[in-house]
Design an enzyme around this catalytic site. Structure first.
Site, PDB file in Angstrom:
ATOM      1  N   GLU A 268       0.805  -1.214   0.000  1.00 25.79           N
ATOM      2  CA  GLU A 268       0.000   0.000   0.000  1.00 25.79           C
ATOM      3  C   GLU A 268       0.841   1.268   0.000  1.00 25.79           C
ATOM      4  OE1 GLU A 268      -3.051   0.118   3.064  1.00 25.79           O
ATOM      5  OE2 GLU A 268      -4.119   1.350   1.585  1.00 25.79           O
ATOM      6  N   ASP A 269       1.929   1.244   0.770  1.00 23.77           N
ATOM      7  CA  ASP A 269       2.638   2.505   1.020  1.00 23.77           C
ATOM      8  C   ASP A 269       3.994   2.637   0.338  1.00 23.77           C
ATOM      9  OD1 ASP A 269       0.510   3.151   2.536  1.00 23.77           O
ATOM     10  OD2 ASP A 269       1.457   2.728   4.465  1.00 23.77           O
TER      11      ASP A 269
END
Ligand code: MN
Length: 748
Positions: free
Chosen positions: A105-106
């Protein structure tokens, strides 16, 4: 630190400051990582720590330079999550996935990278966590919250995904102070709505308690402070009180020779808050504000302790609960009782064994302990609950396989989907966009021409999955199709479509009926216009119908001929030829009575003399659930209720008719049935199959075999008396070594 100098090469001072920072960061994260390894070595000495180390290094590299809102290096977060997981005694795969849970996600990392580096299991779990993280689970509606919880559990096929999400949420809640107030509110609400109840559902009392108290603190700070202050004001007195009753109980236990740990606590703030709200009472009226816990060595001792407690203090009537004999749905076990001391203070006592205690605190995570050893009868009983929650395979030889086979299937019959505005739509499994559209509104259903799922166009028969965002595309004037009946899964959609078809089909049938009568009338040089409505009304009544429209519809459907109807227009003085009840829609078919076939085996309820035949498409046999369908002039076709044609036929419900198998007296009917046996092509196979069949005194009409690559398909036509007879034969043949499957073919 080559990387460091690469990143900040320009200014020595900054480089020095960053270097100091970097060293501090490293000290912090390395300390935590060592702690993690130590916990894992202790809890799971046989696990592959190399996987965890690799995940740590991977995470360190990919999150480098990122910071949390607290200003801490980002890496602290996955490490804390991994530590919570290690404390739950989770395996190396789960801990590694925990370390990697935010990398897709990051960071620029993809699932493909993770799969390449860490294998299928870790990647699958990280993918599950990422999928859930992308959904907004916050809501203010109670009903919606329940659906969202179910959705989350339905989206997950590995329990470790949920446990990582719980650990993730726990650390995020512990560090929530660093976020702006609006984010705090949203996350706290989600925690109370979704994560707390899920932890509860999985029996994880400890995590649930912490999540709820943290959520409460941010969501309703005023109430939180009130409860906290009220408890604080009573704490000192309360602790003194608890110490004194603890002392009394310990002495009594010693006298009785029972070894047990006694501990006491003041109820958790959020639990108190809920109780105050629900019962509209003050803190002093909460009878279980103080609670004592006695942890014994055996179930027998639990009941012993209960006796002692009731000897010392007066029990509050109706407050004794035996959750040992009757565990809660999440498998919580304990004895509960509330007692009152001589000075009128009440408190609750929970009595449980050490194992029950661990189950109450750790819930589903407590089961991890069992994966290495054999499963005992006692564990077996405990796991009955787990088996309800998860699909469970015991005969797994490799212990590491255990976790990957531990699959959640909490709500196997439902899918949870979203409207583009985020409303949850619950549908039966395998539902399509058509089902979705009819759930939104009947008109949306009728006018539905296409759908986008997660932003992509899909066919209308596309099967929806939990978490899908569905957008329905409509077109004014579009009409439902009969084919939809074979596609939809929800009864709402099915009923709405059928209803629409009935109405519109009837309109068309009336139109056709009028045309047919007009055409027929012209042969007699009569104009339909000259025929009075009353005359049609009379004929309709003769047929037992409501009015001229019903009559025209009947002609349109082909139940009556136009000639027959016009024939009745003869002199009005003439009496109807048959009693009205017989002249129903089915009555016209009754006129012809046929014998032969197996019609004697089936009776039409209330109509003894109907022509009945078994539909050739499904060949139903005695004992099977059947339904009749009035055909146009051929009598009543009897189908198996499972026949794929039945669904399509039943769009004309007035043609449906109840049928049943006749009494077995009289000559037993034999039904020819075709079976295909899939088996190894080996010597003696055919002989064995025929032996099994003739042992049941079954007549074999025909037999043939095809072979290929050592495999054979044997087709057999046999004469069957009823369903039970057939099932016996199929079971018998299936038991023959080398037989892989037996299938009944619908057509003979
Ligand atoms: Mn996270």
């Amino acid at each position: 630190m080559p990387e460091l100098s690469k990143r900040r090469p320009t200014h020595t001072c900054i480089a020095m400051a960053t270097l100091r920072e970097q060293i501090a960061t490293n000290v912090l994260t390395v300390t935590k990582f060592r702690e993690l390894l130590r916990d894992m070595r202790e809890n799971r000495p046989n696990d592959d720590l190399e996987l965890v180390r690799k995940a740590y290094e991977f995470s360190q590299k990919n999150h480098s330079g990122q910071q949390r809102a607290s200003g801490e290096p980002y890496l602290v977060h996955p490490l804390e999550v991994a530590l919570v997981l290690a404390e739950m005694k989770m395996d190396a795969v789960a801990v590694a996935a925990g370390l990697l849970h935010d990398s897709v996600e990051d960071t620029s990392v993809t699932i493909v990278d993770i799969r390449k580096e860490f294998g299928e299991q870790v990647a699958h779990i990280v993918e599950g966590v990422t999928k859930i993280s992308q959904i907004d689970f916050s809501t203010r509606e109670e009903q919606q919250a329940e659906n969202l919880r179910k959705m989350m559990l339905a989206m997950v096929d590995d329990i470790r995904v949920v446990l990582i999400k719980l650990a993730d949420r726990l650390h995020n809640m512990r560090t929530l102070e660093h976020l702006p107030p609006d984010r705090q509110q949203k996350i706290a609400q989600e925690t109370l709505d979704i994560y707390g109840p899920i932890a509860h559902r999985l029996g994880m009392g400890k995590i649930r308690g912490e999540l709820e108290d943290l959520g409460f603190r941010y969501l309703d700070p005023i109430a939180y402070e009130q409860v906290r202050d009220a408890v604080a004001a009573r704490r000192k007195k309360g602790e003194q009180f608890l110490a004194s009753v603890e002392h009394v109980l310990r002495d009594k236990l010693k006298e009785a020779g029972i070894t047990a740990t006694v501990e006491s606590r003041i109820k958790r703030l959020y639990s108190i808050h809920k109780k105050l709200l629900k019962q509209r009472i003050s803190v002093d009226q909460v009878y279980d504000l103080y609670a004592m816990r006695v942890i014994t060595r055996s179930v027998q001792d639990c009941y012993g302790v209960l006796g002692i407690v009731h000897n010392v203090w007066r029990p509050v009537p109706g407050r004794i609960k035996d959750f040992i004999a009757m565990p809660r749905p999440n498998l919580y076990q304990s004895l509960h009782t509330s007692v009152i001391t001589d000075d009128g203070t009440s408190f609750e006592i929970q009595i449980r064994t050490e194992e029950m205690h661990r189950m109450a605190e750790e819930g589903i995570a407590a089961h991890w302990k069992y994966k290495d050893g054999p499963v005992s009868a006692q564990d077996e009983q405990r796991l009955a609950w787990l088996r309800q929650v998860v699909e469970w395979q015991r005969d797994v030889s490799d212990p590491n396989e255990f976790l990957s086979t531990l699959k959640i299937d909490l709500f196997p019959e439902e899918v949870y989907t979203f409207t583009p505005k985020g409303k949850v739509v619950v549908l039966p499994r395998d539902s399509t966009p058509i089902d979705f559209a009819y759930t939104i509104h009947t008109e949306v259903g009728h006018a539905c021409v296409g759908a986008k799922v997660n932003g992509r166009m899909v066919p209308l028969r596309h099967k929806l999955h939990s978490g899908d965002i569905v957008e329905i595309i409509t077109q004014t004037g579009h009409k439902p199709s009969r084919d939809w009946l074979g596609v939809v899964r929800s009864s709402r959609a099915r009923n709405k479509i059928k209803h629409w078809l009935n109405i519109h089909q009837r309109e068309r049938a009336i139109e056709i009926g009028r045309k047919l009568v007009d055409k027929e009338a012209r042969k007699y040089r009569i104009s339909v216009k000259d025929i009075k409505d009353e005359q049609f009304q009379r004929i309709a009544s003769d047929y037992g119908l409501g009015g001229p429209d019903d009559l025209m519809a009947g002609i349109g459907y082909g139940k009556y001929s136009a000639r027959q109807v016009l024939g009745k227009l003869a002199p009005a003085t003439e009496e109807p030829t048959a009693p009205a009840e017989e002249e129903s829609a089915i009555g016209s078919v009754v006129r012809r009575v046929f014998g032969g076939d197996h019609s004697n085996a089936i009776r039409v309820k209330g109509h003894g003399d109907l022509l009945v035949y078994r539909a050739r498409c499904c060949n139903p046999i005695r004992g099977e659930a059947v339904v009749g369908y009035v055909t146009r002039g051929k009598g009543v076709a009897v189908h198996s209720v499972n026949c794929p044609n039945v669904l399509n036929l039943m769009y004309e419900p007035e043609r449906r008719i109840d049928v049943e198998w006749g009494k077995e007296e009289g000559a037993p009917s034999a039904f020819p049935i075709k079976l295909t046996v899939f088996c190894d092509d080996r010597f003696g196979m055919l002989k064995q199959i025929t032996a099994v069949i003739s042992d049941t005194k079954t007549n074999i009409r025909n037999i043939g075999a095809r072979t290929e690559n050592g495999q054979a398909n044997v087709d057999i036509v046999i004469e069957i008396e009823d369903l039970k007879h057939l099932e016996n034969i199929i079971q018998g043949v299936r038991k023959i070594p080398g037989v892989h499957d037996v299938q009944r073919l619908q057509r003979v």
